[in-house]
Design an enzyme around this catalytic site. Structure first.
Site, short mmCIF file in Angstrom:
data_model
loop_
_atom_site.label_atom_id
_atom_site.label_comp_id
_atom_site.label_asym_id
_atom_site.label_seq_id
_atom_site.Cartn_x
_atom_site.Cartn_y
_atom_site.Cartn_z
N GLY A 1 40.65 57.79 35.23
CA GLY A 1 40.03 56.68 35.92
C GLY A 1 38.81 56.79 35.54
N ASP B 1 48.10 61.91 35.33
CA ASP B 1 47.33 60.54 34.49
C ASP B 1 48.07 60.54 33.34
OD1 ASP B 1 45.82 58.59 33.44
OD2 ASP B 1 44.70 59.15 34.66
N LYS C 1 45.64 47.42 37.48
CA LYS C 1 44.56 46.49 37.89
C LYS C 1 44.36 45.02 37.46
CE LYS C 1 40.48 48.61 35.69
NZ LYS C 1 39.70 49.29 36.56
N SER D 1 43.07 47.47 48.07
CA SER D 1 42.24 46.73 47.62
C SER D 1 41.83 45.77 48.87
CB SER D 1 42.54 46.16 46.02
OG SER D 1 41.66 44.29 45.84
N ALA D 2 40.57 44.41 48.77
CA ALA D 2 40.34 43.54 49.36
C ALA D 2 40.88 42.25 48.94
CB ALA D 2 38.30 43.59 49.11
N TYR E 1 49.27 42.10 41.03
CA TYR E 1 48.24 42.80 41.26
C TYR E 1 48.35 43.16 42.73
CZ TYR E 1 44.56 45.57 41.62
OH TYR E 1 44.00 46.41 42.64
N LYS F 1 49.76 45.41 45.76
CA LYS F 1 48.96 46.10 46.77
C LYS F 1 49.52 46.01 47.99
CE LYS F 1 46.08 48.36 43.67
NZ LYS F 1 46.07 50.00 43.87
N PHE G 1 35.96 47.11 47.96
CA PHE G 1 35.73 45.91 47.97
C PHE G 1 35.59 45.97 46.06
CE2 PHE G 1 36.18 43.20 51.38
CZ PHE G 1 36.50 43.61 52.30
N ARG H 1 30.35 37.96 45.96
CA ARG H 1 31.50 39.68 46.66
C ARG H 1 30.45 40.98 46.84
NH1 ARG H 1 33.98 35.73 45.15
NH2 ARG H 1 36.01 35.71 43.59
N ARG I 1 37.26 29.66 37.32
CA ARG I 1 38.42 31.04 36.87
C ARG I 1 39.66 31.19 37.80
NH1 ARG I 1 37.29 37.06 36.02
NH2 ARG I 1 37.24 37.52 38.29
N GLY J 1 42.03 31.04 40.53
CA GLY J 1 42.10 32.28 41.64
C GLY J 1 41.32 32.46 42.09
P1 NAD Z 1 41.20 52.76 35.83
O1 NAD Z 1 41.95 52.16 35.46
O2 NAD Z 1 40.11 52.99 35.65
O3 NAD Z 1 42.36 53.83 36.30
C1 NAD Z 1 43.65 54.05 36.62
C2 NAD Z 1 43.84 55.52 35.92
O4 NAD Z 1 45.67 55.26 36.07
C3 NAD Z 1 44.10 55.38 34.76
O5 NAD Z 1 43.23 55.81 33.73
C4 NAD Z 1 45.83 55.20 34.13
O6 NAD Z 1 45.60 55.76 33.02
C5 NAD Z 1 45.80 55.37 34.97
N1 NAD Z 1 47.18 55.81 35.17
C6 NAD Z 1 48.31 54.03 35.48
N2 NAD Z 1 49.41 53.68 35.14
C7 NAD Z 1 49.45 55.65 35.38
C8 NAD Z 1 51.00 56.07 35.38
N3 NAD Z 1 52.08 55.20 35.41
N4 NAD Z 1 51.23 56.95 35.62
C9 NAD Z 1 50.47 57.72 35.83
N5 NAD Z 1 48.42 57.35 35.11
C10 NAD Z 1 48.47 56.22 35.45
O7 NAD Z 1 41.33 52.10 37.49
P2 NAD Z 1 40.74 52.42 38.41
O8 NAD Z 1 39.00 50.70 38.17
O9 NAD Z 1 39.62 54.03 38.26
O10 NAD Z 1 41.27 51.91 39.78
C11 NAD Z 1 41.93 52.81 40.29
C12 NAD Z 1 43.12 52.35 41.76
O11 NAD Z 1 41.57 51.93 42.73
C13 NAD Z 1 43.73 51.30 41.13
O12 NAD Z 1 45.47 51.29 41.58
C14 NAD Z 1 42.87 50.01 41.11
O13 NAD Z 1 44.40 48.63 41.98
C15 NAD Z 1 42.71 49.98 42.64
N6 NAD Z 1 41.55 49.25 42.19
C16 NAD Z 1 40.62 48.74 41.75
C17 NAD Z 1 39.37 48.59 42.09
C18 NAD Z 1 38.35 47.70 40.97
O14 NAD Z 1 37.36 46.82 41.07
N7 NAD Z 1 38.22 49.01 39.90
C19 NAD Z 1 39.57 47.85 42.92
C20 NAD Z 1 40.02 47.98 43.81
C21 NAD Z 1 41.30 48.46 44.27
C1 WQD Z 2 33.14 38.92 40.53
C2 WQD Z 2 32.23 37.78 40.27
C3 WQD Z 2 33.71 35.81 39.31
C4 WQD Z 2 33.57 37.94 35.29
C5 WQD Z 2 38.98 41.64 40.54
C6 WQD Z 2 39.95 41.53 41.50
C7 WQD Z 2 40.12 42.61 42.56
C8 WQD Z 2 39.29 43.60 42.51
C9 WQD Z 2 38.13 43.86 41.42
C10 WQD Z 2 41.79 45.51 42.03
C11 WQD Z 2 33.17 36.21 40.88
C12 WQD Z 2 32.91 36.56 38.24
C13 WQD Z 2 33.49 37.25 36.68
C14 WQD Z 2 32.90 36.71 34.09
C15 WQD Z 2 31.38 35.47 36.21
N1 WQD Z 2 40.14 44.73 41.48
N2 WQD Z 2 32.61 36.34 36.92
N3 WQD Z 2 32.25 35.92 34.77
O1 WQD Z 2 37.99 38.68 40.92
O2 WQD Z 2 36.05 39.51 42.93
O3 WQD Z 2 38.20 40.56 41.79
O4 WQD Z 2 37.79 42.97 40.74
O5 WQD Z 2 41.85 45.42 43.48
O6 WQD Z 2 41.24 42.72 43.85
O7 WQD Z 2 40.54 40.22 41.46
O8 WQD Z 2 35.64 40.75 40.49
O9 WQD Z 2 34.14 41.21 39.00
O10 WQD Z 2 36.42 39.99 38.08
O11 WQD Z 2 34.60 38.69 39.66
O12 WQD Z 2 31.08 35.07 36.21
O13 WQD Z 2 33.39 37.20 32.81
O14 WQD Z 2 31.59 37.34 39.02
O15 WQD Z 2 34.52 34.37 39.03
O16 WQD Z 2 32.81 35.24 41.74
P1 WQD Z 2 36.92 40.03 42.26
P2 WQD Z 2 35.32 40.12 39.14
#
Ligand code: NAD
Ligand code: WQD
Length: 337
Positions: A9, A30, A83, A123-124, A147, A151, A176, A229, A290, A292
């Site tokens: 991912g 994966d 996610k 996650s934050a 979601y 976490k 974050f 953010r 949006r 939430g």
């Molecule tokens: P992503 O979707 O790009 O990567 C997740 C990976 O996990 C993918 O490759 C997917 O195929 C794999 N996967 C999902 N479910 C699976 C399962 N049941 N078995 C095996 N593989 C599985 O997401 P990412 O952005 O790289 O996020 C990675 C982690 O970080 C996640 O746990 C996500 O919740 C967390 N996180 C992401 C963000 C963000 O904004 N990207 C923020 C905070 C936390």
């Molecule tokens: C950022 C800002 C939107 C899209 C989410 C998850 C959080 C974490 C990260 C996994 C906000 C604004 C966004 C758009 C916009 N993920 N926005 N137009 O909401 O802070 O966090 O992703 O853990 O759990 O909730 O990130 O990138 O969606 O938004 O105006 O088309 O951009 O309102 O202010 P967010 P985001």
């Protein structure tokens, strides 16, 4: 050998690069439900080193046990999970099954194999609507959607497990807002369908895939009215995982640590920075809030500095120019090939 669930991912692939660069061997586990194998081919291209890939689902205990027995890893970094916040509201059971049941199964398989070192992607979002800023790790925890609750349940599960057996070594990393891409432009975020997150959407507008950005509300209590953010470069985030592994080698513990920059940027700051980095216009229109969403969210990053000796080094210009190099070179993500 480090065992990386979800390593294909977005964040996982960038972490694999840094692990390989630091001399670790890497096995990715994966199911490719939200990623492409090509990402791992690119990881190999960037590093000149190969990654062992096991296609499997973290809910499959037998597959996990076999994989762990085969690899004998020193630690697990656990990225695998779903996610998308909106999707989690519509399909809560799928999220609990994948994230909570999946992590439970992983922990059982690790315990069975005697592997007790884990870095977990939190996650934050576990801070809910902030009561104060910047967010410190002892801020009260809450969730506003399934979601986030998945976490939170996982974090509690890890803390309970540690209480029952303090020989576990667990790093709970609260990310974050990860953005940007590897500086090579070879790997990056490749969302399927319409991106939920801001920066991938902005990048797709800049490259001409979408006509304009919807700014979700400009009536928040923030300097320009749009949401603020803590955006963090994905390579900085990846490096934080290596520091967390180093710390866990020294002592057993179960501790949550923020990975953020401590600096908040608004939606309009991001649009402007992206226009500058890409040289392309990013037209936008203001739409209603949006559901939430919160006004502002940013980290107190000092615990990571004190305990891990880590802090984010890459600035907003780097986040945007690296994201643009990836987007421009791969306008349809990994499917561009
Ligand atoms: P992503 O979707 O790009 O990567 C997740 C990976 O996990 C993918 O490759 C997917 O195929 C794999 N996967 C999902 N479910 C699976 C399962 N049941 N078995 C095996 N593989 C599985 O997401 P990412 O952005 O790289 O996020 C990675 C982690 O970080 C996640 O746990 C996500 O919740 C967390 N996180 C992401 C963000 C963000 O904004 N990207 C923020 C905070 C936390
Ligand atoms: C950022 C800002 C939107 C899209 C989410 C998850 C959080 C974490 C990260 C996994 C906000 C604004 C966004 C758009 C916009 N993920 N926005 N137009 O909401 O802070 O966090 O992703 O853990 O759990 O909730 O990130 O990138 O969606 O938004 O105006 O088309 O951009 O309102 O202010 P967010 P985001």
């Amino acid at each position: 050998m480090i065992f990386v669930t979800g390593g294909a991912g977005y964040i996982g692939s960038h972490t694999c690069v840094e692990l390989l660069n630091a001399g670790h061997e890497v096995t990715v586990f994966d199911n490719f439900c939200n990623s492409q194998r090509e990402a791992l081919a690119r990881v190999a291209r960037i590093t000149g080193k190969s990654v062992t890939v096991i296609e499997g689902d973290i809910r499959d205990g037998v597959a996990l046990r076999d994989a762990l027995a085969q690899c004998q890893p020193q630690a697990v970094i656990h990225f695998a999970g779903l996610k998308a916040v909106g999707e989690s509201v519509e399909q809560p059971l799928r999220y609990y099954d994948n994230n909570v049941h999946g992590t439970l199964t992983l922990l059982q398989a690790m315990a069975h194999a005697g592997i007790k070192t884990l870095v977990f992607s939190s996650s934050a979002t576990v801070y809910g609507d902030p009561q104060y800023l910047p967010l410190t790790e002892d801020h009260p925890l809450s969730a506003t959607n399934p979601y986030g609750r998945s976490k939170l349940v996982i974090e509690d599960m890890l803390r309970d497990l540690y209480r029952s057996d303090p020989t576990w070594r667990m790093g709970i990393l609260r990310y974050f807002n990860p953005v940007g891409a590897h500086a090579s432009g070879l790997i990056g975020e490749d969302p399927q369908g319409i991106p939920n997150n801001l920066l991938p959407f902005v990048a797709q507008v800049a490259v001409g895939r979408r006509p304009y950005l919807n700014v979700w509300g400009n009536d928040y209590d923030t300097p320009d009215g749009t949401g603020v953010r803590d955006y963090i470069h994905v390579v900085d985030l990846a490096l934080g995982h290596l520091k967390a592994l180093e710390r866990l080698q020294k002592q057993p513990e179960c501790r949550a640590i923020n990975l953020g920059t401590g600096v908040g940027y608004s939606v309009l700051d991001m649009v402007q920075a992206f226009e500058k980095a890409s040289g392309k216009p990013v037209p936008y229109q203001v739409a209603s809030r949006r559901a939430g969403d919160i006004a502002s969210c940013y980290a107190d990053p000092l615990l990571a500095q004190a305990l891990l000796g880590w802090r984010a080094e890459r600035d907003l210009a780097a986040m945007c120019s690296d994201a643009w190099r990836w987007q421009n070179g791969n306008p349809k993500g990994y499917a561009s090939d």
